[in-house]
Design a protein around this motif. Structure first.
Motif, short mmCIF file in Angstrom:
data_model
loop_
_atom_site.label_atom_id
_atom_site.label_comp_id
_atom_site.label_asym_id
_atom_site.label_seq_id
_atom_site.Cartn_x
_atom_site.Cartn_y
_atom_site.Cartn_z
N ILE A 4 39.28 -102.82 73.49
CA ILE A 4 39.36 -101.63 72.64
C ILE A 4 37.97 -101.43 72.02
O ILE A 4 37.57 -102.17 71.13
CB ILE A 4 40.41 -101.79 71.53
N ALA A 5 37.26 -100.46 72.52
CA ALA A 5 35.87 -100.29 72.10
C ALA A 5 35.64 -99.02 71.29
O ALA A 5 34.54 -98.79 70.79
CB ALA A 5 34.95 -100.27 73.32
N ASP A 6 36.68 -98.18 71.13
CA ASP A 6 36.47 -96.89 70.49
C ASP A 6 36.78 -96.90 68.99
O ASP A 6 36.62 -95.87 68.33
CB ASP A 6 37.32 -95.82 71.18
N ARG A 7 37.22 -98.04 68.45
CA ARG A 7 37.51 -98.09 67.01
C ARG A 7 37.47 -99.53 66.51
O ARG A 7 37.61 -100.47 67.29
CB ARG A 7 38.89 -97.48 66.72
N ASP A 8 37.27 -99.65 65.21
CA ASP A 8 37.26 -100.96 64.56
C ASP A 8 38.69 -101.30 64.14
O ASP A 8 39.08 -101.15 63.00
CB ASP A 8 36.32 -100.92 63.34
N PHE A 9 39.48 -101.77 65.10
CA PHE A 9 40.92 -101.94 64.88
C PHE A 9 41.22 -103.06 63.89
O PHE A 9 40.42 -103.97 63.66
CB PHE A 9 41.64 -102.18 66.21
#
Length: 229
Positions: free
Chosen positions: A174-179
């Motif tokens: 998951i690279a599109d948000r700081d989960f």
């Protein structure tokens, strides 16, 4: 690279459901080694060996050498099929090791220094959103676990992916948000007490309004009495 253990296996000549059932009756677990554009190797493993390996942490993120007929195959466990009732292993697949192939693997997260978190000391709860975090990397670069320090965290604080230090060559899938990985939640008892206080406050306000309405009705009743005189 971590030390690689060796597992002994026997070649499996026959394939199909009947042969697999016969192998299980003999105390064996059917399996297959595949990948790297080579022919699959059908194998059987002793059930106690499979149970032992499955019982160790990080089974799916550890490379192993499977020795079949004097030849070693370096592999990564990829899938295990279990019996729906007994949970006994029915079949196991292994992927051949490749130094260049990147895989998606789930790495467990361990939380450190919970006694150093003011929020947890006050009765807060460590709410783990992700017990594992999925990353992409080569099989020989899979982290054993991720450690997250909760020192200094208060109730309401959140731990995000950016708090995890990734080794070189490892990236989150998951690279599109700081989960979010975890939060320090308010204790259930505290939340219930606060909700009860709100309800009591609302009831008090409603009671005061009702008293005011009652007083207005009483003064209205006195007016006709005066008119009658």
């Amino acid at each position: 690279m971590a030390e690689v253990s060796t597992i002994a296996a026997a070649p499996r000549e026959r394939v199909g459901k009947g042969a697999a059932r016969a192998a299980r009756r003999d105390g064996l677990v059917p399996g297959m080694i595949y990948g790297n554009k080579l022919e699959p190797v059908m194998i059987s493993l002793d059930r106690p060996i499979v149970d032992r390996e499955l019982g160790q942490p990080g089974f799916f993120i550890r490379l192993v050498d499977i020795e079949v007929g004097g030849e070693k195959h370096r592999v990564l466990p990829r899938e295990v099929q279990f019996h729906p009732v007994s949970d006994a292993p029915l079949h196991i697949d292994f992927l051949r090791f490749s130094a260049s192939r990147k895989l998606a693997v789930a790495v467990p997260v361990r939380f450190l220094n919970e006694d150093e978190s003011p929020g947890l000391k006050r009765g807060g709860v460590l709410n783990v959103v992700r017990h594992e975090v999925e990353v992409q990397c080569t099989a020989d670069n899979i982290p054993g676990e991720f450690e997250v320090d909760v020192t200094g965290l208060e109730i309401g604080d959140a731990i995000h992916a950016s708090a995890i230090i990734l080794p070189e060559g490892v990236a989150f899938t998951i690279a599109d948000r700081d989960f979010t990985v975890a939060t320090i939640a308010a204790p259930t008892l505290m939340a219930a007490d606060e909700e009860e206080e709100e309800v009591e406050g609302e009831e008090g306000e409603e009671g005061a309004e009702a008293d005011g309405e009652g007083a207005g009705e009483g003064s209205g009743d006195a007016t006709p009495s005066g008119d009658g005189e």
